[in-house]
Design an enzyme around this catalytic site. Sequence first.
Site: not given
Ligand code: SAM
Ligand code: SF4
Length: 350
Positions: A75, A112, A68, A72, A281, A143, A203
Amino acid sequence: MSLGHVDPRPLPQARGALRTDWTRAEIAALFDRPLLDLLYEAQQVHRAHHAPNEVQLSTLLSIKTGGCPEDCGYCAQSVHAETGLKATKLMDVRAVLQAAAQARDHGSTRFCMGAAWRNPKDRDMPAIVEMVKGVRAMGMETCMTLGMLSERQAQMLADAGLDYYNHNIDTSPERYGEVISTRSFEDRLETLNHVRQSGMNVCCGGIVGMGETREDRIGFIHALATLPDHPESVPINALVPVKGTVLGDMLADTPLAKIDDIEFVRTVAVARIAMPQSMVRLSAGRESMSESTQALCFMAGANSIFTGDKLLTAPNAGDDSDAAMFAKFGLAPMAAADPAPPAGLRQGAG
Ligand code: SAM
Ligand code: SF4
Ligand code: DTB
């Protein structure tokens, strides 16, 4: 925080009313309440709106993993993280439907699907639409979480019958820029608005345990509870610290590496009180939570979890340990329900 002081006065809001005019001071005051008062209030609000011993089971599937472009800090799927995660292409529709059938057979009523995208490309939309239609035809709620959506893409998903779109604000507006630089808090709100306008259920939640302050947690819940309509579903994730991610590395071996359990429970309780009708949740991070902490979260008003051994890429508690925990607590999985009507049609929505 006041210790040993019991405030006999009821909370200012009429129980049952949906308020979107919460002030930060009111949210802060909820966080500050004696723990037992807070839990008692949250449980009363919960029972006024939800079946007290039922928890919704959802299954997650990563339909497109890793690679990606977003940064973030939490992530594992970001190209900016050094996690060694192998990037995959979008799964084919048949494989997704097979996974959904398996989840349904394991008692899940919501499926989801998540993709590690900044946003879906228009060329991906036909396959995405087929996935939504196929999962829905199995009688499960659907979802998706695919990143930012244009107005048109949101409408395509709504027309395909997608019940919920997940798009998190993740943290307080003030902290947002420290966690993610490739998009803004306002970008998030724009997609949420497209989702809402399309008629889908929203959500939206975030993550605690990212080294944020209590003030950030207050700002986070305040931002959710003052959206024009409360999200129908509010995921509260505890950070899963992953080595190679900015936050996983920054917090490792520090006292901030794990959120204090009681502070997590307080966050769930405040979310429940501020957004009485929403499904709250208990999302990522359950794997490293004791049963006792999870019991307190359910007491605080959490009524939805992710089941199965895996979230998107991180490990999850697993069906066997969850079944044992449900039996111990006398909790029952929630039956598949007709999805909540869009917020504008709910009683008292404002
Ligand atoms: N890429 C899309 C986005 O970010 O909108 C969807 C997938 S993203 C993995 C969905 C959510 O997972 C993120 O917004 C975050 O809140 C949560 N998330 C991701 N990595 C995480 C982690 N290591 N621990 C807890 N929550 C996490
Ligand atoms: Fe990409 Fe992870 Fe951020 Fe979702 S949370 S936009 S998968 S980097
Ligand atoms: C959400 O708020 N939590 C889920 C769901 N929305 C998509 C995802 C949690 C992901 C945890 C980290 C991982 O599995 O990579």
